[in-house]
Design a protein around this motif. Sequence first.
Motif, PDB file in Angstrom:
ATOM      1  N   PHE A  91       1.103  -5.418  -2.420  1.00  0.00           N
ATOM      2  CA  PHE A  91      -0.274  -5.516  -2.911  1.00  0.00           C
ATOM      3  C   PHE A  91      -0.297  -6.160  -4.292  1.00  0.00           C
ATOM      4  O   PHE A  91       0.639  -5.986  -5.068  1.00  0.00           O
ATOM      5  CB  PHE A  91      -0.873  -4.120  -3.007  1.00  0.00           C
ATOM      6  N   PRO A  92      -1.380  -6.862  -4.607  1.00  0.00           N
ATOM      7  CA  PRO A  92      -1.542  -7.395  -5.959  1.00  0.00           C
ATOM      8  C   PRO A  92      -1.402  -6.278  -6.994  1.00  0.00           C
ATOM      9  O   PRO A  92      -1.883  -5.175  -6.779  1.00  0.00           O
ATOM     10  CB  PRO A  92      -2.960  -7.964  -5.937  1.00  0.00           C
ATOM     11  N   GLU A  93      -0.724  -6.576  -8.090  1.00  0.00           N
ATOM     12  CA  GLU A  93      -0.260  -5.506  -8.973  1.00  0.00           C
ATOM     13  C   GLU A  93      -1.352  -4.864  -9.824  1.00  0.00           C
ATOM     14  O   GLU A  93      -1.103  -3.908 -10.539  1.00  0.00           O
ATOM     15  CB  GLU A  93       0.864  -6.032  -9.865  1.00  0.00           C
ATOM     16  N   LEU A  94      -2.565  -5.378  -9.739  1.00  0.00           N
ATOM     17  CA  LEU A  94      -3.669  -4.755 -10.464  1.00  0.00           C
ATOM     18  C   LEU A  94      -4.121  -3.469  -9.777  1.00  0.00           C
ATOM     19  O   LEU A  94      -4.829  -2.662 -10.357  1.00  0.00           O
ATOM     20  CB  LEU A  94      -4.841  -5.744 -10.499  1.00  0.00           C
ATOM     21  N   LEU A  95      -3.716  -3.304  -8.525  1.00  0.00           N
ATOM     22  CA  LEU A  95      -4.178  -2.156  -7.750  1.00  0.00           C
ATOM     23  C   LEU A  95      -3.356  -0.907  -8.068  1.00  0.00           C
ATOM     24  O   LEU A  95      -2.271  -0.984  -8.630  1.00  0.00           O
ATOM     25  CB  LEU A  95      -4.097  -2.472  -6.257  1.00  0.00           C
ATOM     26  N   MET A  96      -3.925   0.236  -7.706  1.00  0.00           N
ATOM     27  CA  MET A  96      -3.262   1.522  -7.936  1.00  0.00           C
ATOM     28  C   MET A  96      -3.041   2.208  -6.588  1.00  0.00           C
ATOM     29  O   MET A  96      -3.674   1.842  -5.601  1.00  0.00           O
ATOM     30  CB  MET A  96      -4.173   2.425  -8.774  1.00  0.00           C
ATOM     31  N   SER A 130      -7.220   3.728  -0.164  1.00  0.00           N
ATOM     32  CA  SER A 130      -8.570   3.401   0.290  1.00  0.00           C
ATOM     33  C   SER A 130      -8.590   2.141   1.164  1.00  0.00           C
ATOM     34  O   SER A 130      -9.375   2.036   2.100  1.00  0.00           O
ATOM     35  CB  SER A 130      -9.459   3.286  -0.954  1.00  0.00           C
ATOM     36  N   ILE A 131      -7.705   1.202   0.876  1.00  0.00           N
ATOM     37  CA  ILE A 131      -7.625  -0.022   1.683  1.00  0.00           C
ATOM     38  C   ILE A 131      -6.984   0.271   3.045  1.00  0.00           C
ATOM     39  O   ILE A 131      -7.495  -0.091   4.097  1.00  0.00           O
ATOM     40  CB  ILE A 131      -6.803  -1.099   0.943  1.00  0.00           C
ATOM     41  N   MET A 132      -5.859   0.987   2.990  1.00  0.00           N
ATOM     42  CA  MET A 132      -5.074   1.188   4.207  1.00  0.00           C
ATOM     43  C   MET A 132      -5.775   2.059   5.233  1.00  0.00           C
ATOM     44  O   MET A 132      -5.536   1.922   6.434  1.00  0.00           O
ATOM     45  CB  MET A 132      -3.715   1.797   3.856  1.00  0.00           C
ATOM     46  N   LYS A 133      -6.637   2.955   4.767  1.00  0.00           N
ATOM     47  CA  LYS A 133      -7.279   3.801   5.774  1.00  0.00           C
ATOM     48  C   LYS A 133      -8.271   2.995   6.614  1.00  0.00           C
ATOM     49  O   LYS A 133      -8.667   3.431   7.688  1.00  0.00           O
ATOM     50  CB  LYS A 133      -7.897   5.053   5.152  1.00  0.00           C
ATOM     51  N   LYS A 192      -4.237   4.864  -5.438  1.00  0.00           N
ATOM     52  CA  LYS A 192      -5.491   5.321  -4.810  1.00  0.00           C
ATOM     53  C   LYS A 192      -6.222   4.153  -4.146  1.00  0.00           C
ATOM     54  O   LYS A 192      -6.889   4.342  -3.131  1.00  0.00           O
ATOM     55  CB  LYS A 192      -6.381   6.041  -5.825  1.00  0.00           C
ATOM     56  N   ASP A 193      -6.102   2.960  -4.711  1.00  0.00           N
ATOM     57  CA  ASP A 193      -6.713   1.783  -4.081  1.00  0.00           C
ATOM     58  C   ASP A 193      -6.024   1.482  -2.751  1.00  0.00           C
ATOM     59  O   ASP A 193      -6.674   1.164  -1.750  1.00  0.00           O
ATOM     60  CB  ASP A 193      -6.585   0.542  -4.979  1.00  0.00           C
TER      61      ASP A 193
END
Lengths: 209, 286
Positions: free
Chosen positions: B88-93, B99-102, B95-96
């Motif tokens: 994933f782009p490294e700005l993400l955390m 939220s994306i994967m679900k 928790k992001d």
Amino acid sequence: MLGLIKKDLLIIKNNIKFAIIFIVVFVCFTEQSSELLYFVPIFLSTMLFISTFSYDDYNKWDAYACTLPQGKKSVVKAKYLASLLLTLMAVLITLILGFIIGAINKNFDAKEMLEIISGVVVAIVLLQSIMFPLMYKYGVEKGRIGIFLGVFGMSGLIGFLFKYLNIKIPNNVIQTFNDYWFIILPIIVILMILVSYNISKKIYLKKEF
Amino acid sequence: MKNAIEIRNLVKSYSDKFTLGEINLDIPSGIIIGLIGENGAGKTTLIKSILNIIRSDKGNIKIFEKDIKKNECEIKENIGVVLDNMFFPELLMPKDINSIMKDIYKNWDEQLFHKYLSEFKLKNNQSIKSMSKGMRKKLEIATALSHHPKLLILDEPTSGLDPVVRNEVLDIFLDFIQDEEHTILLSTHITSDLEHIADKIIFINQGKVVLDQSRDDLLDNYGILKCDVDKFDTISKDDIIAYKKNKYDYEILINDINKIKKKYKDFIIDKITLEELMVLMIKGEK
């Protein structure tokens, strides 16, 4: 698909502080003239969105995305939808800001605001429609250079045609446009997006990561 | 035993620089398969072909007995992936990512993901950017495991991890493989890891499979015969797979260690490690 759209919006959310500071500073400095303000949020959101391509590139997201179910097929569609959503949000923010500042300054002109915002949206969608396929084809850095050359070249060419070859748009065309711009512009915007999306999709499906 | 992955006549060329193949492999389910080979040998190309990220020139690949090209989506619901430096782009955390994967995997398990996060001591709201290399790897592994995959495909999952964390991670893999429907294919340079956990070793050199054997067969049958320079000629050429000349002696790679031990009673014959095997096969003279 929804997940992929979220991904771009979350990147922007985590990067948005800068944009908010910019808008606040901008609002403070341009007390009276709200025309420029109509341009800022939409332009900034586009800049932020284009940065998502750089982040994707830097962390080789596309290769990873291809390992996900629906990955390769939906990456491009998600990108276009996320970009549209973001532009819509930016338009909404601009409208709200426009109302508030207009109310404070008591010089609100709804027609002017809508005209300017429509113009900006068309310009931004045109920019993105050219830029996205270029970035998918040549990568983020080269794509960016391409867009600058493209935009300057195109405006130069159009300017040249109108000025030196004395091309004039017939009055009835201008009249029709003036009367029906609220129908014509959305059609142009949708067409641009569809053409651009299909080109990007073709490029992306051929690509290897 | 069913095959988790079945590769037939796979060929993939990059202009004229590198060609992978022809590769024919059966990877049975329920085991850990280690993929070894030097940098540029074709491990990542093979993994990317299996995942259908790159287009092969020839051949076909089946996963869970289904053609990957025709059933890509369904198959990928059941694969967990860790790729080298692709995420994933490294700005993400974290928790992001959750939220994306679900919204991406039908079986995404939020609780499991958070369990791994706390097990790995990762914070839910720390950006990937600010994580150390080890933390990133752990996050990648947690992400790969949290949709209950049946097959894990891992490219260098333990590189950059310190020995303590590496062991933690290997334990998780061993835990995962307890379910007999589960399979792990992992490529690594750290061959000692494979000596601990792999059931089967696939060795790729210059785009070709040179070894495809169970780990026990491999470590039990191959050996290193050491002899002085002047005695080298007494050894039959047929018994030498590869050899390396040192300053005072030769190291000779041999197969069928018991037979060789009987034949050359006066020589020292040692057991081999995967690393020695790899180095001798790649760099040794023949």
